[in-house]
Each structure stands twice: as C-alpha cells, then as structure tokens.
Design a protein around this motif. Structure first.
Motif, PDB file in Angstrom:
ATOM      1  N   PRO A   1     -35.958  27.335  85.816  1.00  0.00           N
ATOM      2  CA  PRO A   1     -35.716  26.658  84.577  1.00  0.00           C
ATOM      3  C   PRO A   1     -36.375  26.834  83.272  1.00  0.00           C
ATOM      4  O   PRO A   1     -37.430  26.805  83.934  1.00  0.00           O
ATOM      5  N   ASN A   2     -36.117  27.319  82.194  1.00  0.00           N
ATOM      6  CA  ASN A   2     -36.498  27.541  81.075  1.00  0.00           C
ATOM      7  C   ASN A   2     -37.130  26.294  80.275  1.00  0.00           C
ATOM      8  O   ASN A   2     -36.489  26.586  79.155  1.00  0.00           O
ATOM      9  N   PHE A   3     -37.970  25.279  80.651  1.00  0.00           N
ATOM     10  CA  PHE A   3     -38.069  24.201  79.626  1.00  0.00           C
ATOM     11  C   PHE A   3     -38.910  24.135  78.828  1.00  0.00           C
ATOM     12  O   PHE A   3     -40.098  25.086  78.383  1.00  0.00           O
ATOM     13  N   LYS A   4     -38.779  23.512  77.427  1.00  0.00           N
ATOM     14  CA  LYS A   4     -39.710  23.502  76.369  1.00  0.00           C
ATOM     15  C   LYS A   4     -40.495  22.405  76.937  1.00  0.00           C
ATOM     16  O   LYS A   4     -39.988  21.507  76.845  1.00  0.00           O
ATOM     17  N   PHE A   5     -41.905  21.993  76.610  1.00  0.00           N
ATOM     18  CA  PHE A   5     -42.218  20.754  76.800  1.00  0.00           C
ATOM     19  C   PHE A   5     -42.306  19.502  75.878  1.00  0.00           C
ATOM     20  O   PHE A   5     -41.810  18.841  76.096  1.00  0.00           O
ATOM     21  N   PRO A   6     -41.667  19.620  74.052  1.00  0.00           N
ATOM     22  CA  PRO A   6     -40.785  18.888  73.852  1.00  0.00           C
ATOM     23  C   PRO A   6     -39.653  18.284  74.192  1.00  0.00           C
ATOM     24  O   PRO A   6     -39.982  17.248  74.219  1.00  0.00           O
ATOM     25  N   VAL A  38     -30.283   4.528  83.779  1.00  0.00           N
ATOM     26  CA  VAL A  38     -31.374   4.734  83.606  1.00  0.00           C
ATOM     27  C   VAL A  38     -31.264   6.322  83.762  1.00  0.00           C
ATOM     28  O   VAL A  38     -31.553   7.566  82.874  1.00  0.00           O
ATOM     29  N   LEU A  39     -30.974   7.038  85.180  1.00  0.00           N
ATOM     30  CA  LEU A  39     -31.215   8.516  85.438  1.00  0.00           C
ATOM     31  C   LEU A  39     -29.731   9.150  84.852  1.00  0.00           C
ATOM     32  O   LEU A  39     -30.437  10.224  84.032  1.00  0.00           O
ATOM     33  N   GLU A  40     -29.170   8.815  84.300  1.00  0.00           N
ATOM     34  CA  GLU A  40     -27.823   9.034  83.856  1.00  0.00           C
ATOM     35  C   GLU A  40     -27.943   8.813  82.415  1.00  0.00           C
ATOM     36  O   GLU A  40     -27.426  10.163  81.923  1.00  0.00           O
ATOM     37  N   SER A  41     -28.514   8.271  81.827  1.00  0.00           N
ATOM     38  CA  SER A  41     -29.341   8.747  80.289  1.00  0.00           C
ATOM     39  C   SER A  41     -29.852   9.991  80.337  1.00  0.00           C
ATOM     40  O   SER A  41     -29.549  10.274  79.126  1.00  0.00           O
ATOM     41  N   VAL A  42     -30.208  10.714  80.866  1.00  0.00           N
ATOM     42  CA  VAL A  42     -30.808  12.066  80.904  1.00  0.00           C
ATOM     43  C   VAL A  42     -30.566  13.388  81.689  1.00  0.00           C
ATOM     44  O   VAL A  42     -31.055  13.809  81.467  1.00  0.00           O
ATOM     45  N   TYR A  43     -29.037  12.592  81.895  1.00  0.00           N
ATOM     46  CA  TYR A  43     -27.900  13.571  82.960  1.00  0.00           C
ATOM     47  C   TYR A  43     -28.070  14.808  82.014  1.00  0.00           C
ATOM     48  O   TYR A  43     -27.752  15.025  80.944  1.00  0.00           O
ATOM     49  N   MET A  44     -28.347  15.696  83.200  1.00  0.00           N
ATOM     50  CA  MET A  44     -27.811  17.164  82.707  1.00  0.00           C
ATOM     51  C   MET A  44     -26.959  17.671  83.249  1.00  0.00           C
ATOM     52  O   MET A  44     -26.417  18.135  84.276  1.00  0.00           O
ATOM     53  N   PRO A  45     -25.656  17.701  82.230  1.00  0.00           N
ATOM     54  CA  PRO A  45     -23.729  18.093  82.557  1.00  0.00           C
ATOM     55  C   PRO A  45     -23.999  20.030  83.071  1.00  0.00           C
ATOM     56  O   PRO A  45     -24.240  19.839  82.340  1.00  0.00           O
ATOM     57  N   GLY A  47     -23.580  23.153  83.073  1.00  0.00           N
ATOM     58  CA  GLY A  47     -23.496  24.299  81.569  1.00  0.00           C
ATOM     59  C   GLY A  47     -24.697  23.625  80.355  1.00  0.00           C
ATOM     60  O   GLY A  47     -24.672  23.988  79.401  1.00  0.00           O
ATOM     61  N   SER A  48     -24.738  22.767  80.746  1.00  0.00           N
ATOM     62  CA  SER A  48     -25.965  21.988  79.239  1.00  0.00           C
ATOM     63  C   SER A  48     -26.994  23.501  79.730  1.00  0.00           C
ATOM     64  O   SER A  48     -27.630  22.817  78.354  1.00  0.00           O
ATOM     65  N   ILE A  49     -28.028  24.100  80.543  1.00  0.00           N
ATOM     66  CA  ILE A  49     -28.713  24.702  80.239  1.00  0.00           C
ATOM     67  C   ILE A  49     -28.443  25.955  81.269  1.00  0.00           C
ATOM     68  O   ILE A  49     -27.858  26.253  82.499  1.00  0.00           O
ATOM     69  N   LYS A  50     -28.596  26.911  80.709  1.00  0.00           N
ATOM     70  CA  LYS A  50     -28.499  28.267  80.639  1.00  0.00           C
ATOM     71  C   LYS A  50     -29.929  29.119  80.983  1.00  0.00           C
ATOM     72  O   LYS A  50     -30.823  28.516  80.283  1.00  0.00           O
ATOM     73  N   THR A  51     -29.825  29.235  82.469  1.00  0.00           N
ATOM     74  CA  THR A  51     -30.904  29.954  82.945  1.00  0.00           C
ATOM     75  C   THR A  51     -30.310  31.387  83.201  1.00  0.00           C
ATOM     76  O   THR A  51     -29.368  31.589  82.572  1.00  0.00           O
ATOM     77  N   MET A  52     -31.487  32.031  83.479  1.00  0.00           N
ATOM     78  CA  MET A  52     -31.148  34.055  83.711  1.00  0.00           C
ATOM     79  C   MET A  52     -30.670  33.930  84.813  1.00  0.00           C
ATOM     80  O   MET A  52     -29.101  35.283  84.551  1.00  0.00           O
ATOM     81  N   ILE A  53     -30.102  33.347  85.429  1.00  0.00           N
ATOM     82  CA  ILE A  53     -29.003  33.517  87.230  1.00  0.00           C
ATOM     83  C   ILE A  53     -28.177  31.967  87.088  1.00  0.00           C
ATOM     84  O   ILE A  53     -27.392  32.705  87.548  1.00  0.00           O
ATOM     85  N   GLY A  54     -28.190  31.094  85.834  1.00  0.00           N
ATOM     86  CA  GLY A  54     -26.788  30.595  85.856  1.00  0.00           C
ATOM     87  C   GLY A  54     -27.114  29.842  84.687  1.00  0.00           C
ATOM     88  O   GLY A  54     -27.682  29.421  83.840  1.00  0.00           O
ATOM     89  N   TYR A  55     -26.086  28.565  85.467  1.00  0.00           N
ATOM     90  CA  TYR A  55     -26.331  27.361  84.560  1.00  0.00           C
ATOM     91  C   TYR A  55     -26.907  26.385  85.786  1.00  0.00           C
ATOM     92  O   TYR A  55     -27.097  26.614  86.703  1.00  0.00           O
ATOM     93  N   GLU A  56     -27.490  25.071  85.090  1.00  0.00           N
ATOM     94  CA  GLU A  56     -28.280  24.117  85.822  1.00  0.00           C
ATOM     95  C   GLU A  56     -27.412  23.374  85.165  1.00  0.00           C
ATOM     96  O   GLU A  56     -27.071  22.954  84.731  1.00  0.00           O
TER      97      GLU A  56
END
Length: 109
Positions: A1-6, A38-45, A47-56
């Motif tokens: 994934p291509n995350f940005k630090f902020p 606590v973990l669900e407060s930052v859960y990534m469903p 389609g919320s993160i698109k990478t070069m190879i698909g969705y995370e």
C-alpha cells in the motif's frame, strides 16, 4: 500500500483517543470486546484503499492473552470474535504451525 505518513499518524491518534476513554473491566470478554472496538475505530473497509494491484482492506484483527494462551480474532468474512486455544498446538516444535482463521473455532460473540 502507498500510505502517507500523516494518514498513518492520524489513524494512530484515533485509536489512542478511543483507548484513552475505555473503562476497564474485571471480565476478560468485556476487555476483549473493548480491544476490538479500538481496532474497529481505524478499520479499513474493502475499497477504501486503492493500490496499484487492487483494493486493500482490514483482513483480520487479533489480540492475544499471553497468560492464558488464547488468541482472539475476527476476520473480514467472519466478524464474530473467535478464540483459539494455543495449548492445542505444538508451539515448541521445529515446524511452522498454521491455523485457518476462516474456520469457526470457538465463537464468543
């Protein structure tokens, strides 16, 4: 994934904020539920993160009770809290032990 630090820092800040206001319990299951909240407060469903190879997405979450040897987990496909008793596995062996999280071991809730 291509995350940005902020974005990563913001995710950690959200989880810390939620954790800060939890009320501890004397009951393990309530504490486990709080941990997953606590973990669900930052859960990534999906389609919320698109990478070069698909969705995370968040595929699974786990927590471990080291004193009792219990692994608690939830998966994307199975959102129930499940437990695995690690004493059922030879953890002192020389070979890798794998566990299929998609199996329902001991569903708790």
């Amino acid at each position: 994934p291509n995350f940005k630090f902020p974005e990563v820092v913001k995710t950690i800040q959200i989880a810390n904020f939620v954790k800060k206001y939890l009320v501890p319990s004397n009951k393990e299951l309530e504490n486990v539920r709080s941990f997953f909240s606590v973990l669900e407060s930052v859960y990534m469903p999906y389609g919320s993160i698109k990478t070069m190879i698909g969705y995370e997405h968040t595929r699974y979450t786990t927590c471990y009770n080291t004193s009792r040897g219990i692994l608690y987990y939830k998966t994307y496909e199975n959102p129930n809290i499940n437990e695995i008793l690690m004493s059922n596995y030879n953890l002192d062996g020389s070979s890798l032990t794998t566990v299929d999280f998609n199996l329902n071991f001991n569903p708790l809730c």
